[in-house]
Design a protein around this motif. Structure first.
Motif, PDB file in Angstrom:
ATOM      1  N   HIS A  81      -2.550  -0.712   6.611  1.00 67.34           N
ATOM      2  CA  HIS A  81      -2.743  -0.955   5.182  1.00 67.34           C
ATOM      3  C   HIS A  81      -1.841  -2.034   4.598  1.00 67.34           C
ATOM      4  O   HIS A  81      -1.923  -2.307   3.401  1.00 67.34           O
ATOM      5  N   LYS A  82      -0.982  -2.627   5.403  1.00 59.54           N
ATOM      6  CA  LYS A  82      -0.108  -3.656   4.878  1.00 59.54           C
ATOM      7  C   LYS A  82      -0.038  -4.834   5.854  1.00 59.54           C
ATOM      8  O   LYS A  82      -0.182  -4.672   7.071  1.00 59.54           O
ATOM      9  N   TYR A 100       1.168   3.188   4.466  1.00 62.63           N
ATOM     10  CA  TYR A 100       0.549   3.692   3.236  1.00 62.63           C
ATOM     11  C   TYR A 100       1.563   3.762   2.089  1.00 62.63           C
ATOM     12  O   TYR A 100       1.174   3.850   0.920  1.00 62.63           O
ATOM     13  N   PHE A 101       2.836   3.777   2.415  1.00 58.71           N
ATOM     14  CA  PHE A 101       3.910   4.006   1.448  1.00 58.71           C
ATOM     15  C   PHE A 101       4.081   2.787   0.541  1.00 58.71           C
ATOM     16  O   PHE A 101       4.256   1.660   1.020  1.00 58.71           O
ATOM     17  N   ASN A 102       4.055   2.997  -0.758  1.00 57.37           N
ATOM     18  CA  ASN A 102       4.178   1.879  -1.697  1.00 57.37           C
ATOM     19  C   ASN A 102       5.529   1.169  -1.597  1.00 57.37           C
ATOM     20  O   ASN A 102       5.629  -0.019  -1.904  1.00 57.37           O
ATOM     21  N   SER A 103       6.561   1.894  -1.176  1.00 57.20           N
ATOM     22  CA  SER A 103       7.900   1.302  -1.049  1.00 57.20           C
ATOM     23  C   SER A 103       8.211   0.933   0.401  1.00 57.20           C
ATOM     24  O   SER A 103       9.348   1.029   0.851  1.00 57.20           O
ATOM     25  N   TYR A 104       7.191   0.523   1.129  1.00 62.02           N
ATOM     26  CA  TYR A 104       7.356   0.176   2.549  1.00 62.02           C
ATOM     27  C   TYR A 104       8.356  -0.961   2.767  1.00 62.02           C
ATOM     28  O   TYR A 104       8.906  -1.116   3.859  1.00 62.02           O
ATOM     29  N   GLU A 147       1.181   7.654  -0.741  1.00 61.13           N
ATOM     30  CA  GLU A 147       1.670   6.385  -1.279  1.00 61.13           C
ATOM     31  C   GLU A 147       3.026   6.518  -1.961  1.00 61.13           C
ATOM     32  O   GLU A 147       3.795   5.558  -2.012  1.00 61.13           O
ATOM     33  N   GLU A 148       3.325   7.689  -2.509  1.00 55.79           N
ATOM     34  CA  GLU A 148       4.587   7.930  -3.202  1.00 55.79           C
ATOM     35  C   GLU A 148       5.329   9.080  -2.523  1.00 55.79           C
ATOM     36  O   GLU A 148       4.727   9.919  -1.849  1.00 55.79           O
TER      37      GLU A 148
END
Length: 250
Positions: free
Chosen positions: A89-90, A51-55, A25-26
């Motif tokens: 996931h998004k 999965y990346f929070n900064s997608y 994620e980070e």
């Protein structure tokens, strides 16, 4: 059948190449996973950007890609944003999905991009041309995390994806019984022996479908997926376990 030389990995020749996903994620977590994977026998790494929070931050994506490229050295990188429509996931709209994949293709930091055929729609031709212009291979994929179609429909899906002129067609289905797995393997073998002129990926997920991940050299699938840490789909197992089991079909 044609093969693809990606850095030092020849996709479509000999045993299926082993791809390991990164699902952090980070950035720090992502880079820790990459460093660990780099010391294994993984042939390919897939960065699951969903999965990346900064997608939704282009700058952060490029920063992460640059660091991944440095850490992974000559290991090919697949850039994948799996949408929620195919159990990612998004939730993003098609315009952003297209722009994001264009950014990755033009970055000169990736080797392969995975594009969902049913998400990209009419923009597929443009993305294929852009990928080839930038020496990036394109996987055209269809995923169903609920069920498996008939053998005939699996074959039609693979044929349809190939007809779009993608480099590597991919299908992945959720089996609900052993017959679903057998249908996937039979369709894969038929495509491999009688139809396709390029590498493809055919996966049956979950524990029921595990055999499809280890017998690709007998049924035609060119890439399989193992784990170093967290998985990205049901049925993926640790890379060392995967290698041991694949040896049974060598």
């Amino acid at each position: 059948m044609k093969t693809y030389m990606v850095r030092n990995v020849e996709i479509g020749k000999d045993s299926p190449k082993i791809c390991v996903p990164i699902v952090g994620e980070e950035i720090e977590e992502i880079l820790e996973s990459a460093a660990e994977i780099a010391d294994t026998k993984a042939d390919i790494v897939e960065w699951r950007v969903d999965y990346f929070n900064s997608y939704d931050n282009y700058e952060q994506i490029l920063i992460c890609l640059k660091k991944l490229r440095s850490l992974l050295r000559d290991i090919p990188i697949i850039f994948t944003f799996r949408t929620d429509k195919e159990c990612g996931h998004k939730n993003i709209d098609r315009d952003y999905y297209t722009k994001l994949n264009k950014l990755a293709i033009e970055s000169s930091l990736i080797d392969i991009v995975d594009i969902e055929v049913n998400t990209i729609g009419d923009d597929m031709k443009e993305l294929i041309e852009l990928a080839h212009k930038n020496n990036v291979l394109l996987i055209g994929s269809i995923h169903n995390f609920e069920s498996t179609p008939t053998r005939e429909d699996i074959m039609e899906n693979l044929k349809y994806i190939e007809s779009l002129n993608v480099d590597i067609p991919k299908v992945a289905y959720m089996p609900n019984c052993n017959e679903d797995v057998m249908n996937l393997l039979a369709a894969s073998k038929d495509i491999y022996e009688n139809y396709s002129d390029r590498p493809f990926i055919a996966i049956s997920m979950s524990d029921i479908g595990f055999i499809s991940r280890i017998c690709g050299n007998r049924f035609g699938s060119a890439i399989t997926f193992g784990t170093v840490g967290k998985n990205s789909a049901p049925g993926q197992v640790d890379i060392d376990n995967l290698i041991d089991k694949m040896a049974l079909f060598s």
